[in-house]
Design a protein around this motif. Structure first.
Motif, PDB file in Angstrom:
ATOM      1  N   LEU A  41     -14.795 -21.131  -9.091  1.00 26.85           N
ATOM      2  CA  LEU A  41     -16.171 -20.755  -9.423  1.00 26.85           C
ATOM      3  C   LEU A  41     -16.865 -19.950  -8.337  1.00 26.85           C
ATOM      4  O   LEU A  41     -18.009 -19.523  -8.523  1.00 26.85           O
ATOM      5  N   VAL A  42     -16.205 -19.755  -7.182  1.00 28.57           N
ATOM      6  CA  VAL A  42     -16.801 -18.980  -6.095  1.00 28.57           C
ATOM      7  C   VAL A  42     -15.818 -17.911  -5.636  1.00 28.57           C
ATOM      8  O   VAL A  42     -14.618 -17.988  -5.908  1.00 28.57           O
ATOM      9  N   GLU A  43     -16.343 -16.934  -4.920  1.00 30.71           N
ATOM     10  CA  GLU A  43     -15.491 -15.887  -4.366  1.00 30.71           C
ATOM     11  C   GLU A  43     -14.667 -16.453  -3.203  1.00 30.71           C
ATOM     12  O   GLU A  43     -15.106 -17.397  -2.543  1.00 30.71           O
ATOM     13  N   SER A  97     -22.937 -17.829  -8.258  1.00 30.71           N
ATOM     14  CA  SER A  97     -22.328 -18.264  -9.505  1.00 30.71           C
ATOM     15  C   SER A  97     -23.136 -19.388 -10.152  1.00 30.71           C
ATOM     16  O   SER A  97     -23.368 -20.439  -9.548  1.00 30.71           O
ATOM     17  N   SER A 127     -22.164 -21.177 -12.638  1.00 27.47           N
ATOM     18  CA  SER A 127     -21.269 -22.310 -12.903  1.00 27.47           C
ATOM     19  C   SER A 127     -21.106 -23.183 -11.663  1.00 27.47           C
ATOM     20  O   SER A 127     -21.024 -24.415 -11.766  1.00 27.47           O
TER      21      SER A 127
END
Length: 406
Positions: A126-128, A3, A5
């Motif tokens: 912002l992350v999985e 990501s 971001s």
């Protein structure tokens, strides 16, 4: 963690953290040259605590009116403006009085208090889900690395460039940080709330969420006890312990701090590399590290050999890091994503208040009873925290759900 971001978040925060270290190093030098008094130097941690506590109290109102990204950007931008005023006035000597410096210090800490809960709540967006522990570990390692090397580098830069120029360098780092945070993209839906008729309810919302949810309440009882117990690692108490109990020179204060930060860094790396393992055994990890951190704190307080102290403090940093990242990941995973800003606002206020008052209390205990006794008390408090965890461990599911869309 591909990501863009997320990369903007940790890079922006890294520039801000590095700037914070440089700014504090410069201010220590400036304050001492102006006042030649250690009392004013003691104002630095106090004002940081006070500014962050006050902003933490009112941050729920800000977080209800604006997106997390906007809060983060405007917080950093406001810090940048205040630092520019400080740098300009110090360089031109328009106003370099001690009170002007103190006011600037307070407002920088105040605006920083908005950024802390916003950053913690923004990261999970912002992350999985399966990357959350790895992301927390990565950010923590970067932060601790900056803390480890930033102070030494800041001292060198002050000696080479001069105090005022390092303030200007910090300003440049803050500008870069603000730009990077502006590049973050948060796709989470947001609807501003009119706070005029609900001010008190909003201010208390995070505290109510924590208190009503057994898991959140248990986590924050642990965090509260840790905030009190970890006061023993502040410079004032550790310095006395090194000189009076370990009976070594001041240079060992640097060795001890370096060993602690190296432990923190290694703990973060271990969490990152073994994130899947820790996630599968997250309940056991929290319990085991809680016992471990109380044990090493007690042993450190009872030990009087400098070489052994280095090993113990390294282990303390390592275990504390694994425990902190694990609890952070668990909280971010089980909480509703819209509740995280409210929870973190209350959490940061709680930690600031507990740490601030405990500093005074433990300082008095070290002076009137003995510095070894402070570590014994801290170890007992942490052992009590571990015992409490065992009594409520059924609240923590080993198979916690990473439901961030609920």
């Amino acid at each position: 963690m591909k990501s863009k971001s997320f990369h903007m978040l940790w890079l922006g925060q890294s520039f801000a953290n590095l700037g914070d270290v440089f700014y504090i190093v410069s201010l220590i030098s400036i304050l001492y040259s102006v006042t030649e008094s250690s009392i004013y130097l003691a104002l630095l941690p106090f004002l940081n605590m006070l500014g962050r506590f006050i902003s933490g109290i009112i941050s729920p109102l800000i977080l209800h009116m604006y997106k997390l990204k906007s809060v983060l950007v405007w917080s950093q931008f406001s810090k940048t403006v205040v630092l520019f005023l400080l740098a300009y006035c110090l360089s031109s000597q328009v106003a370099s009085s001690i009170w002007f410096i103190i006011i600037c210090m307070f407002f920088i800490a105040f605006f920083d208090g908005w950024a802390m809960p916003a950053t913690d709540a923004l990261l999970p967006r912002l992350v999985e889900p399966h990357e959350l522990m790895k992301a927390n570990s990565f950010v923590s390692v970067i932060s601790e690395t900056i803390q480890l090397g930033g102070w030494a580098l800041g001292g060198i830069l002050v000696a080479i460039l001069g105090k005022q120029n390092v303030i200007w360098l910090t300003f440049a780092l803050f500008v870069v940080s603000t730009i990077m945070m502006q590049l973050i993209v948060d796709k989470t839906s947001f609807q501003a709330i009119d706070v005029k008729q609900k001010t008190m309810k909003i201010l208390l919302e995070g505290w109510v969420i924590i208190w009503k949810n057994p898991i959140f309440r248990s986590i924050h009882i642990i965090i509260f006890i840790e905030a009190i117990a970890n006061v023993v690692w502040i410079a004032a108490i550790l310095y006395v312990f090194i000189t009076e109990i370990l009976n070594v020179t001041e240079v060992w204060w640097g060795y001890i701090n370096t060993a602690f930060f190296l432990g923190l860094i290694l703990g973060g790396i271990i969490c990152s590399k073994l994130s899947l393992l820790f996630e599968k055994a997250i309940k056991l990890t929290i319990l085991a590290t809680s016992v471990g951190v109380s044990f090493v704190t007690l042993i450190f307080g009872l030990n009087s050999l400098a070489g052994i102290a280095l090993i113990i403090v390294f282990l303390s940093g390592l275990i504390n890091q694994i425990k902190g990242i694990t609890i952070q990941t668990y909280l971010q995973s089980v909480a509703f994503i819209e509740d995280l800003p409210k929870i973190y606002s209350a959490q940061h206020s709680l930690v600031s208040l507990a740490f601030g008052f405990s500093t005074l209390i433990f300082g008095g205990v070290a002076d009137y009873i003995g510095v070894q006794f402070t570590f014994i008390v801290a170890g007992i408090l942490l052992a009590g925290s571990a015992l409490y965890l065992f009594t409520v461990n059924q609240r923590f599911s080993s198979k916690y759900l990473l439901n961030r869309e609920d």
